[in-house]
Design an enzyme around this catalytic site. Structure first.
Site: not given
Ligand code: VGL
Ligand code: ZN
Length: 220
Positions: A8, A106, A151
């Site tokens: 991410d 995701k 994540c």
């Molecule tokens: C994430 C909160 C919501 C992350 C993704 O990538 O850690 N955190 N969506």
């Protein structure tokens, strides 16, 4: 075979983004340097539909940080982030892309969140990453990215659970820290589950990684 998993590294998680992770941009140079030392690089993107159930804005009178129930799980509500096709969902502009062989998406189901790169939070839907690693004979993953306490943590726990040899690159991760100490607790939980925690300098110094590095550096 081993692979580097970049979790991410997207605009919305960088300073100025809608779910900015403090110092999130500091890990991009770490990702770029580490990629020189891996033959296999895989990335994930949080990739939500605009009506996603983790967005506070999709409820009446709810604020980010509050809890709801989603897919039978307790769900923290977040600001709108990483909406499919938006600038915020794009990979960081300074991230080197040429070695990323595949991206797994995701959080695509509006009814369930997915912190892990492998399975959604209800452990129902696979992103395809586990199958891909198996099919391409990767048995060892090195994980870094955003955010440590969500994540990255759940991806590392699932990787270890799947029987992959799993290492987390500490300085390649930053946390949201909704509560102070969340990142530290996340590293502790990963270690408890058998995940190794190393620094990027340890990897860069390790002779195991030199052949790939030499090949790349020769071409720079
Ligand atoms: C994430 C909160 C919501 C992350 C993704 O990538 O850690 N955190 N969506
Ligand atoms: Zn998300």
């Amino acid at each position: 075979m081993k692979a580097l998993l970049l979790v991410d590294l997207q605009n919305d998680f960088l300073p100025g983004g809608s779910l900015a992770v403090p110092e999130g941009d500091d890990v991009i140079p770490v990702a770029n340097l580490l990629q020189l030392h891996f033959d296999r690089v895989i990335a994930t993107q949080d990739w939500h539909p605009v009506d996603h159930g983790s967005f506070a804005a999709n409820y009446v009178d709810m604020q980010p940080g509050e809890l709801v129930e989603l897919a039978g799980q307790s769900q923290i509500l977040w600001p709108v982030h990483c909406v499919q096709g938006t600038q915020g969902a794009e990979l960081a502009p300074d991230l080197e892309r040429s070695k990323i062989e595949k991206v797994f998406f995701k959080g695509v189901d509006p009814q369930v969140d997915s912190y892990s790169a492998f399975f959604d939070n209800a452990a129902q839907r696979s992103t395809g990453l586990a199958e891909y690693l198996r099919a391409t004979r990767i048995s060892e993953v090195f994980i870094m990215g955003l955010a440590t306490d969500y994540c990255v943590k759940f991806s590392a726990l699932d990787a270890a659970q799947l029987g992959l040899r799993t290492t987390i690159i500490e300085d390649g991760c930053r946390g949201v820290e909704l509560a102070e100490g969340d990142s530290k607790r996340a590293f502790d939980a990963m270690q408890q589950a058998g995940v190794d925690v190393v620094s990027s300098s340890e990897i860069l110094a390790s002779s195991n990684f030199l052949p790939a590095a030499e090949g790349m550096l020769a071409s720079v």
